[in-house]
Design a protein around this motif. Structure first.
Motif, short mmCIF file in Angstrom:
data_model
loop_
_atom_site.label_atom_id
_atom_site.label_comp_id
_atom_site.label_asym_id
_atom_site.label_seq_id
_atom_site.Cartn_x
_atom_site.Cartn_y
_atom_site.Cartn_z
N ILE A 1 1.18 3.42 -9.76
CA ILE A 1 0.88 3.33 -8.34
C ILE A 1 2.15 3.31 -7.51
O ILE A 1 2.35 4.11 -6.58
N MET A 2 3.06 2.39 -7.83
CA MET A 2 4.26 2.20 -7.03
C MET A 2 5.24 3.37 -7.16
O MET A 2 5.72 3.91 -6.15
N ILE A 3 5.52 3.76 -8.40
CA ILE A 3 6.47 4.86 -8.61
C ILE A 3 5.88 6.17 -8.09
O ILE A 3 6.59 6.99 -7.51
N GLY A 4 4.57 6.35 -8.28
CA GLY A 4 3.93 7.57 -7.79
C GLY A 4 4.00 7.69 -6.28
O GLY A 4 4.33 8.75 -5.73
N LEU A 5 3.69 6.59 -5.58
CA LEU A 5 3.75 6.60 -4.11
C LEU A 5 5.18 6.80 -3.61
O LEU A 5 5.43 7.55 -2.66
N ALA A 6 6.13 6.11 -4.27
CA ALA A 6 7.52 6.22 -3.85
C ALA A 6 8.06 7.63 -4.08
O ALA A 6 8.85 8.15 -3.27
N THR A 7 7.64 8.26 -5.18
CA THR A 7 8.09 9.62 -5.48
C THR A 7 7.48 10.62 -4.52
O THR A 7 8.16 11.53 -4.02
N ALA A 8 6.19 10.47 -4.25
CA ALA A 8 5.50 11.42 -3.37
C ALA A 8 5.88 11.24 -1.91
O ALA A 8 5.98 12.22 -1.16
N LEU A 9 6.10 9.98 -1.50
CA LEU A 9 6.41 9.69 -0.10
C LEU A 9 7.81 9.08 0.00
O LEU A 9 8.80 9.77 0.09
N SER A 10 7.87 7.76 -0.08
CA SER A 10 9.13 7.02 -0.13
C SER A 10 8.78 5.58 -0.47
O SER A 10 7.62 5.17 -0.33
N TRP A 11 9.77 4.79 -0.91
CA TRP A 11 9.46 3.40 -1.26
C TRP A 11 9.03 2.62 -0.02
O TRP A 11 8.26 1.67 -0.11
N ARG A 12 9.50 3.02 1.14
CA ARG A 12 9.13 2.31 2.37
C ARG A 12 7.66 2.52 2.73
O ARG A 12 7.00 1.62 3.26
N LEU A 13 7.14 3.70 2.48
CA LEU A 13 5.73 3.97 2.78
C LEU A 13 4.80 3.44 1.71
O LEU A 13 3.59 3.28 1.95
N ALA A 14 5.33 3.17 0.51
CA ALA A 14 4.48 2.68 -0.58
C ALA A 14 3.87 1.32 -0.26
O ALA A 14 2.71 1.05 -0.58
N PHE A 15 4.63 0.44 0.40
CA PHE A 15 4.16 -0.92 0.63
C PHE A 15 3.00 -1.02 1.62
O PHE A 15 2.03 -1.75 1.36
N PRO A 16 3.01 -0.34 2.74
CA PRO A 16 1.83 -0.39 3.61
C PRO A 16 0.57 0.14 2.92
O PRO A 16 -0.54 -0.36 3.16
N LEU A 17 0.75 1.13 2.04
CA LEU A 17 -0.41 1.70 1.36
C LEU A 17 -1.00 0.74 0.32
O LEU A 17 -2.22 0.64 0.18
N VAL A 18 -0.14 0.03 -0.42
CA VAL A 18 -0.67 -0.89 -1.43
C VAL A 18 -1.22 -2.17 -0.79
O VAL A 18 -1.87 -2.97 -1.48
N ALA A 19 -0.96 -2.38 0.50
CA ALA A 19 -1.52 -3.54 1.17
C ALA A 19 -3.00 -3.35 1.49
O ALA A 19 -3.75 -4.33 1.62
N VAL A 20 -3.43 -2.12 1.58
CA VAL A 20 -4.82 -1.82 1.95
C VAL A 20 -5.83 -2.38 0.95
O VAL A 20 -6.85 -2.98 1.35
N PRO A 21 -5.63 -2.20 -0.38
CA PRO A 21 -6.61 -2.76 -1.33
C PRO A 21 -6.78 -4.27 -1.21
O PRO A 21 -7.87 -4.79 -1.45
#
Length: 419
Positions: free
Chosen positions: A158-178
């Motif tokens: 989840i984290m590495i995939g989001l960071a690779t596709a977007l950036s590590w900064r955008l990964a955190f707002p997205l994982v907050a949703v669940p």
């Protein structure tokens, strides 16, 4: 147990499986992004370790405060406290991507720890109260499996995939949703016994002495401290160790996901085994296996197939935290005090083990120039947990019922002291 009671118990365990999993995804997901975060913010190993340590300290303080509040004034009615915790820490996690320096990151991690602190002891307290004695270990293990499966096995992808596709900064707002989604799930579906929370259920201040009255509780405190220190420390640097060893992102994700899956499965298997053979032997074997996991990373870092095969020891290692932090102390205190007992374990374990484990590990790596020595340290620490396993009194119903009467068992665990 009636069919209705069994169904409600299963529903509660399932909900708490996901709630606990989200707690650990939001808490430890950052460790899988330490390589890009460290490069972007110019952080060394000690600073990266402190991002985990500060969360452990504020988590510990918060967990004890709110667990005592729950047991003292709410009589175990914790639904809305759990919902509030999920909402608040999810919001804080979403802000991590805005951090521009070490100080801001450290402050946000402290806030996350304080907001997350109440969740796990209250979750496990609710499950322990609702579980039948002959499946208590299994149910508590299933909840911990959620923390490992979602927060460890799935987190790298989840984290590495989001960071690779977007950036590590955008990964955190997205994982907050669940986290917000699970908070809604708890609010809608969790049921609490209407009889709890009454004046009769609420304990007196002097009753808290019973938490330390049984020798299993202070022994478990020692074991929990070591277990949390080693597991959090290892989890903090596992991804970076593989990166330093030259593993590609895809291979690191594979190894860490396999590790998380095995440990998650073990968190159910080992406590379930303890329901049948006893807490002492199950905890001892789990402690030994816990030491073998980081050692496997060191010994087989040059061979991915051998490393993956060696992780089979995680089938018992995964149960060490559940057994020493929840099952053993939970059976040593009156049911009205289980949340406090769990929070005490977490408070001491997180403050000492959770804070010092990553910090010392990072310092060792910086001083020696290698994370290998850090992993060897985490491999040796579970020796103390093995000694604790040999010293605790057996509390598993399958073993105590053979040697003691029901009344003696109640007296031993402190159940009659509140009457």
């Amino acid at each position: 147990m009636s069919r209705t009671g069994s169904d409600r118990q299963n529903t509660l365990v399932l909900i708490m499986f996901f709630a606990a999993g989200i707690v650990f995804l939001d808490r430890f997901g950052i460790t899988f992004l330490f390589p890009p975060i460290g490069d972007d913010l110019d952080l060394n190993n000690s600073q990266l370790g402190s991002l985990v340590s500060v969360t452990a300290v504020t988590w510990a303080i918060s967990s004890l405060i709110f667990a005592v509040l729950s047991d003292r004034w709410l009589g175990g009615r914790t639904k809305w406290m759990i919902v509030a915790s999920l909402v608040l820490f999810s919001g804080a996690v979403g802000l991590i991507g805005l951090a521009q320096d070490y100080g801001t990151m450290l402050l946000l991690r402290a806030v996350i720890g304080f907001c997350e602190g109440p969740a796990l002891p209250l979750i496990q307290g609710a499950v322990a109260r609702a579980s039948a004695p002959d499946r208590r270990g299994r149910d508590l293990g299933i909840v911990i499996a959620g923390t490992l499966l979602i927060g460890s096995a799935l987190a790298p992808g989840i984290m590495i995939g989001l960071a690779t596709a977007l950036s590590w900064r955008l990964a955190f707002p997205l994982v907050a949703v669940p986290g917000l989604a699970v908070a809604l799930l708890v609010a809608v579906f969790m049921r609490e016994d209407r009889s709890t929370g009454t004046k009769a259920d609420r304990i007196r201040a002097r009753d808290f002495r019973l938490v330390l009255a049984n020798r299993n509780v202070p022994l478990a405190l020692v074991g929990t401290t070591v277990c949390i220190g080693a597991s959090i420390g290892f989890g903090t640097f596992a991804a970076k160790y593989l990166d330093d060893e030259g593993f590609s992102k895809s291979t690191s994700t594979l190894v860490l996901t396999a590790y998380g899956c095995v440990i998650a499965l073990g968190s159910v298997i080992a406590p379930a085994v303890s329901d049948r053979v006893g807490r002492r032997p199950a905890l001892f074997v789990s402690a030994v296996c816990s030491g073998l996991v980081p050692l496997s990373f060191v010994l087989f870092a040059q061979s991915v197939p051998l490393l993956l095969v060696s992780l089979v020891v995680g089938l018992m290692a995964g149960g060490s935290l559940t057994l020493v932090t929840y099952v053993v102390p939970g059976e040593a205190v009156p049911r009205e005090l289980v949340a406090t007992a769990f929070a005490l374990q977490i408070a001491v374990g997180e403050t000492i083990g959770g804070a010092l484990g990553p910090q010392i590990g990072g310092a060792v790596a910086d001083a020696t120039g290698s994370l290998t020595n850090t992993l060897l340290l985490y491999s040796a620490m579970p020796i103390v947990l093995a000694v604790v396993a040999l010293l605790i009194r057996e509390t598993a119903p399958c073993r105590t019922s053979k040697t003691t009467s029901p009344q003696v068992t109640r007296d031993t665990t402190g159940e009659t002291a509140l009457s």
